[in-house]
Design a protein around this motif. Structure first.
Motif, short mmCIF file in Angstrom:
data_model
loop_
_atom_site.label_atom_id
_atom_site.label_comp_id
_atom_site.label_asym_id
_atom_site.label_seq_id
_atom_site.Cartn_x
_atom_site.Cartn_y
_atom_site.Cartn_z
N ASN A 176 36.30 48.58 32.31
CA ASN A 176 36.38 47.29 31.66
C ASN A 176 37.80 47.11 31.12
O ASN A 176 38.31 47.97 30.40
CB ASN A 176 35.37 47.20 30.50
N TRP A 177 38.43 45.99 31.47
CA TRP A 177 39.80 45.73 31.03
C TRP A 177 39.80 44.85 29.79
O TRP A 177 39.12 43.83 29.75
CB TRP A 177 40.59 45.04 32.14
N LEU A 178 40.56 45.24 28.79
CA LEU A 178 40.67 44.48 27.55
C LEU A 178 42.07 43.90 27.42
O LEU A 178 43.05 44.54 27.79
CB LEU A 178 40.36 45.38 26.35
N PRO A 179 42.18 42.69 26.86
CA PRO A 179 43.47 41.98 26.88
C PRO A 179 44.44 42.42 25.79
O PRO A 179 44.07 42.64 24.64
CB PRO A 179 43.05 40.52 26.65
N PHE A 180 45.68 42.54 26.21
CA PHE A 180 46.79 42.82 25.29
C PHE A 180 48.01 42.12 25.85
O PHE A 180 48.35 42.32 27.02
CB PHE A 180 47.03 44.32 25.18
N GLU A 181 48.67 41.32 25.05
CA GLU A 181 49.89 40.66 25.50
C GLU A 181 51.11 41.38 24.94
O GLU A 181 51.31 41.42 23.73
CB GLU A 181 49.89 39.20 25.06
N LEU A 182 51.90 41.91 25.83
CA LEU A 182 53.14 42.56 25.40
C LEU A 182 54.09 41.55 24.76
O LEU A 182 54.85 41.89 23.85
CB LEU A 182 53.83 43.21 26.60
N ALA A 199 41.31 41.49 17.56
CA ALA A 199 40.49 42.65 17.18
C ALA A 199 41.16 43.95 17.61
O ALA A 199 41.13 44.95 16.88
CB ALA A 199 39.10 42.53 17.82
N ILE A 200 41.77 43.94 18.78
CA ILE A 200 42.44 45.14 19.28
C ILE A 200 43.65 45.48 18.41
O ILE A 200 43.85 46.63 18.03
CB ILE A 200 42.85 44.92 20.76
N VAL A 201 44.46 44.48 18.09
CA VAL A 201 45.63 44.71 17.24
C VAL A 201 45.20 45.15 15.84
O VAL A 201 45.82 46.03 15.23
CB VAL A 201 46.51 43.43 17.17
N ASP A 202 44.11 44.55 15.34
CA ASP A 202 43.62 44.91 14.00
C ASP A 202 43.17 46.37 13.93
O ASP A 202 43.11 46.96 12.85
CB ASP A 202 42.45 44.00 13.60
N LYS A 203 42.84 46.94 15.09
CA LYS A 203 42.45 48.36 15.13
C LYS A 203 43.66 49.29 15.20
O LYS A 203 43.52 50.51 15.31
CB LYS A 203 41.53 48.61 16.32
N GLY A 204 44.84 48.69 15.15
CA GLY A 204 46.05 49.50 15.14
C GLY A 204 46.69 49.73 16.49
O GLY A 204 47.57 50.58 16.63
N VAL A 205 46.25 48.99 17.50
CA VAL A 205 46.82 49.13 18.84
C VAL A 205 48.07 48.27 18.94
O VAL A 205 48.00 47.05 18.79
CB VAL A 205 45.80 48.73 19.93
N HIS A 206 49.20 48.90 19.22
CA HIS A 206 50.46 48.16 19.31
C HIS A 206 51.20 48.44 20.63
O HIS A 206 52.34 48.00 20.80
CB HIS A 206 51.37 48.51 18.13
N GLY A 207 50.57 49.17 21.51
CA GLY A 207 51.17 49.45 22.81
C GLY A 207 50.10 49.77 23.84
O GLY A 207 48.98 50.13 23.48
N VAL A 208 50.45 49.59 25.08
CA VAL A 208 49.51 49.86 26.18
C VAL A 208 50.21 50.67 27.27
O VAL A 208 51.44 50.70 27.33
CB VAL A 208 48.97 48.53 26.76
N PRO A 209 49.39 51.35 28.09
CA PRO A 209 47.93 51.31 28.19
C PRO A 209 47.25 52.17 27.12
O PRO A 209 47.84 53.10 26.57
CB PRO A 209 47.66 51.88 29.58
N LEU A 210 45.98 51.83 26.89
CA LEU A 210 45.12 52.62 26.02
C LEU A 210 43.78 52.75 26.74
O LEU A 210 43.21 51.75 27.17
CB LEU A 210 44.93 51.93 24.67
#
Length: 214
Positions: free
Chosen positions: A42-48, A176-187
């Motif tokens: 499952n792919w989750l969205p993140f905009e660099l 929601a992803i950023v709020d969990k502390g994700v600031h870079g990809v891939p994860l």
């Protein structure tokens, strides 16, 4: 022997080269577990670059502004990524006029494609369009053509983009992803409990998979 069902969430952006390398390394690792693991990806969205304007920006100029990269470092990085891509069977075709683009529409289409059972195929198609075919993945026409290539209904795809059907849902997921502390990809998130950050080596991914079988 019953296979282990394993959900693998991949936080990614379609213009992220390390996301491409990380995905294909994951697949190579999974090849050793075909008899024991049944993965669902499952792919989750993140905009660099969520603030990237419609016209985009020259990629080398963008990287220099964002990371302070020199032209020499940029050339070396592109050579490294091209070689790493070749190692996993993916073609990076970097060129001087390559542009970084906004990917919000691409993420909306990927969100819709998940409901159609085509999200993984579309994600790979968009990676190829951007990195291998020199295409602008912010363009509706390019996105719809990619949808068509993986067997999605082009009229429905155009409607999703024109009406921004999933814009709010994608924004909520991104926040929601950023709020969990994700600031870079891939994860990579395995069954919602084990996280791998970055494009790890195949051996490291195999080690994680093995843990689920113990």
């Amino acid at each position: 022997m019953q296979k282990l069902s394993l959900r693998i969430d991949i936080v990614s952006d379609v213009v992220c080269p390390w996301c491409v390398i990380g995905y294909y390394r994951l697949q190579k690792a999974l090849n050793d577990f075909t008899d024991t693991v049944e993965p669902t990806i499952n792919w989750l969205p993140f905009e660099l670059n969520p603030d990237m304007p419609t016209e985009g920006q020259n990629l080398r100029e963008h990287i220099a502004e964002k990371y302070g990269t020199t032209p020499e470092e940029s050339i070396a990085a592109r050579k490294q990524l091209t070689a790493l891509g070749a190692d996993v069977g993916f073609t990076f075709d970097y060129f001087d006029d390559m542009r970084m683009v906004n990917t919000f529409h691409a993420h909306q289409l990927l969100h819709w494609a998940a409901n159609e059972g085509k999200q993984n195929a579309l994600s790979l198609q968009l990676f190829e369009a951007f990195f291998s075919q020199r295409k602008d993945v912010s363009s509706f026409d390019v996105l719809i053509a990619a949808a068509d290539k993986v067997g999605l209904n082009t009229y429905a795809a155009r409607d999703v983009l024109a009406k921004q059907t999933y814009a709010d849902e994608v924004r909520q997921l991104e926040r929601a992803i950023v709020d969990k502390g994700v600031h870079g990809v891939p994860l990579f998130i395995f069954n919602g409990e084990h996280v791998i950050s970055g494009a790890q080596e195949i051996a490291a991914i195999k080690g994680v998979l093995q843990q689920f079988l113990q």
